[in-house]
Every structure is written in C-alpha cells, then in structure tokens.
Design an enzyme around this catalytic site. Structure first.
Site, mmCIF file in Angstrom:
data_model
loop_
_atom_site.group_PDB
_atom_site.id
_atom_site.type_symbol
_atom_site.label_atom_id
_atom_site.label_comp_id
_atom_site.label_asym_id
_atom_site.label_seq_id
_atom_site.Cartn_x
_atom_site.Cartn_y
_atom_site.Cartn_z
ATOM 1 N N THR A 128 1.201 -1.459 -0.073
ATOM 2 C CA THR A 128 -0.087 -0.443 0.075
ATOM 3 C C THR A 128 0.612 1.075 -0.319
ATOM 4 O O THR A 128 2.143 0.866 0.380
ATOM 5 C CB THR A 128 -0.883 -0.418 1.176
ATOM 6 O OG1 THR A 128 -1.952 -1.306 0.777
ATOM 7 C CG2 THR A 128 -2.047 1.230 1.728
ATOM 8 N N GLY A 129 0.479 2.477 -0.477
ATOM 9 C CA GLY A 129 1.496 3.897 -0.706
ATOM 10 C C GLY A 129 1.608 3.993 -2.118
ATOM 11 O O GLY A 129 1.163 3.913 -3.224
ATOM 12 N N SER A 130 2.127 5.103 -1.783
ATOM 13 C CA SER A 130 1.401 6.181 -3.305
ATOM 14 C C SER A 130 3.163 5.617 -3.951
ATOM 15 O O SER A 130 2.622 5.577 -5.682
ATOM 16 C CB SER A 130 2.051 7.518 -2.886
ATOM 17 O OG SER A 130 3.100 7.969 -1.954
ATOM 18 N N THR A 131 3.824 5.319 -3.445
ATOM 19 C CA THR A 131 5.105 4.669 -4.379
ATOM 20 C C THR A 131 4.528 3.384 -4.789
ATOM 21 O O THR A 131 4.919 2.688 -5.995
ATOM 22 C CB THR A 131 6.495 4.850 -3.673
ATOM 23 O OG1 THR A 131 6.770 6.243 -3.049
ATOM 24 C CG2 THR A 131 7.157 4.525 -5.462
ATOM 25 N N ASP A 159 7.029 3.912 6.100
ATOM 26 C CA ASP A 159 6.741 5.496 6.696
ATOM 27 C C ASP A 159 7.887 5.933 6.253
ATOM 28 O O ASP A 159 8.110 7.447 6.621
ATOM 29 C CB ASP A 159 6.120 5.488 7.432
ATOM 30 C CG ASP A 159 4.437 4.932 7.625
ATOM 31 O OD1 ASP A 159 3.513 5.375 6.198
ATOM 32 O OD2 ASP A 159 4.102 4.411 8.206
ATOM 33 N N GLY A 182 1.469 3.448 8.120
ATOM 34 C CA GLY A 182 0.413 4.709 7.806
ATOM 35 C C GLY A 182 -1.150 4.613 7.166
ATOM 36 O O GLY A 182 -1.312 5.488 7.792
ATOM 37 N N GLY A 183 -0.584 3.385 6.553
ATOM 38 C CA GLY A 183 -2.199 3.355 6.208
ATOM 39 C C GLY A 183 -2.664 2.313 7.049
ATOM 40 O O GLY A 183 -4.004 1.308 6.287
ATOM 41 N N GLU A 185 1.029 -6.189 6.109
ATOM 42 C CA GLU A 185 2.016 -6.458 4.649
ATOM 43 C C GLU A 185 3.070 -6.944 5.684
ATOM 44 O O GLU A 185 4.045 -7.555 5.302
ATOM 45 C CB GLU A 185 2.456 -4.834 5.225
ATOM 46 C CG GLU A 185 1.370 -3.948 3.921
ATOM 47 C CD GLU A 185 1.369 -2.404 4.411
ATOM 48 O OE1 GLU A 185 0.716 -1.889 3.321
ATOM 49 O OE2 GLU A 185 2.030 -1.952 5.263
ATOM 50 N N LYS A 192 11.862 9.923 3.127
ATOM 51 C CA LYS A 192 11.528 9.480 3.972
ATOM 52 C C LYS A 192 12.525 8.128 4.344
ATOM 53 O O LYS A 192 12.516 7.546 5.374
ATOM 54 C CB LYS A 192 10.774 7.321 2.818
ATOM 55 C CG LYS A 192 9.659 7.985 2.457
ATOM 56 C CD LYS A 192 8.087 8.532 3.418
ATOM 57 C CE LYS A 192 7.159 9.368 3.332
ATOM 58 N NZ LYS A 192 6.270 7.927 2.228
#
Length: 232
Positions: free
Chosen positions: A34-37, A93, A105-106, A112, A130
């Site tokens: 999960t995450g933007s990257t 994070d 963070g998510g 995970e 990060k």
C-alpha cells in the site's frame, strides 16, 4: 543505479515504482502493498501483464491495493492458495540505512508484515524524504479494541506518547481491515529497533506493530530530480 528523468513532483516515486515492477517475471506470485509509490508499481505490473502477456498473480495487503490491482488488470490470489510468494513490493513510512523500517501509515501493516515474511524477496519503494539516519517516526500499532487501555498504559511506561488514531472523514477512531484500532506511539529516536520490536510484541492485546527489521532485501528510492537510487 539511477533511473530515468521525469519532470513532475512525483516523478521520482514513479521511477522507483516502475523500476521495482521491472523485477516481476513471468510465472511469479507476488505481493503488492500500500502507498503512493507502490501504486506506481501496481500500475506498471498491470501494464506489463497486458503488453507482455505475463502470467502473474498477486496477493494484496489492503482494500486500497486490491482496488488498484483490479483496475490494473492484475489477477488476484491468496496466501491460502500460494503460501510462498516470489516477490513483495511495498512502501514504508521511514527507512534507515540498516534497512529497518516503520510501516503502518495506511493501517495495513499487519497484513503487510505477513506478506513480506511470506516472500522470497521484499523490495521497499520509497521517496527520499522517507530515508533517515535513525528511525524517529511514530510507530503504528494494531490493537484489539478490548485491550486498548492496557496497551496505552504499557506504552506510557515505556516512555512513549501513544494516541489512538482518529478517522479524518468520520467521527471516531480508525478501524483496520481486521476490525481493530491503531495506536500511534511516539518513542522519539529509536536507538535499537530490534529491542523495541520485541518489547512491543510482548504486550498482550497488540496484534502487530509497524517496526520491520531484517525483512527488506533492497530499497528503490525515488528522488526529487526524477531519478531513483537503489541500495541494499
């Protein structure tokens, strides 16, 4: 090693995510975090499946990654069907130079961590903000609602400043995909991530904490200039 140049503010993230997706090979069962990257990696994996006709299946770690994977056309599977994965791509994070990380963070760090430990290779994709000499990010901890007061008291006794994470677009606390609460615990600078991880794991009622030690094999780090570095 450096990747290609980009122009937008997220170009480094995209470069890192695309490069990590390049590790996916035909026949692999992969984990997707999960995450933007990580979202860029998911998109690129879907593109490669479509263009190269790769036979790839994915285990996802959250509803967010599930929706992104479905939109990208990535066939989904489960750890029940495939208990050992070839590759896991996920964000973080914060990461230090010893490849210790803080995740959550998510609010998906429990799944995970399970997926990371089920994979032969774990690649973390991050942007350069990060990376830190030492971990000092607050530690997300997934907690059974019944045990929240016990956990809060134990964390305070350890010198932390813990807070139950509150939802942004609704009243009340964040509820994880597993139906639990998230406590964010600020321990200031974490001198020994392994020791803190062990101490947190010993507290009754904690389902999982967001300290990842000894799990990451390689980092793909996006930079502001649109390139990426990788290191291990």
């Amino acid at each position: 090693m450096k990747g290609r140049n980009k122009k937008t503010s997220d170009s480094g993230k995209e470069s890192a995510g695309v490069a990590a997706a390049g590790l996916v090979e035909d026949g692999m069962i992969i984990g997707l975090g999960t995450g933007s990257t990580t979202a860029y990696a998911i998109s690129e994996v879907g593109k490669r499946i479509n263009e190269e006709e790769l036979d790839v299946q994915a285990v996802v770690t959250s509803y967010q990654s599930e929706m992104l994977a479905i939109d990208a056309g990535i066939p989904l599977t489960s750890l029940s069907e495939h208990p050992e994965l070839d590759l896991d791509i996920d964000g973080a994070d914060q990461v230090d130079f010893e490849l210790n990380a803080i995740k959550g963070g998510g609010a998906a760090h429990t799944k995970e961590k399970v997926v990371a430990c089920s994979s032969k290779q774990f690649i973390a994709v991050i942007d350069e903000s990060k990376l830190s000499d030492k971990l000092n990010h607050s530690v997300p901890v997934e907690v059974l609602p019944y045990s929240r007061n016990l956990v809060l008291q134990n964390m305070q006794n350890m010198g932390a400043e813990p807070e139950i994470r509150q939802a942004v677009h609704k009243d009340g606390p964040v509820i994880t995909d597993n139906g639990n609460l998230i406590i964010d615990a600020d321990f200031d600078v974490i001198e020994n991530p392994n020791n803190l991880a062990s101490e947190l794991s010993a507290i009754p009622g904690i389902v999982e904490h967001g300290i990842f030690t000894g799990m990451i094999d390689e980092i793909y780090m996006g930079k502001k200039d649109g390139t990426f570095d990788k290191f291990k």
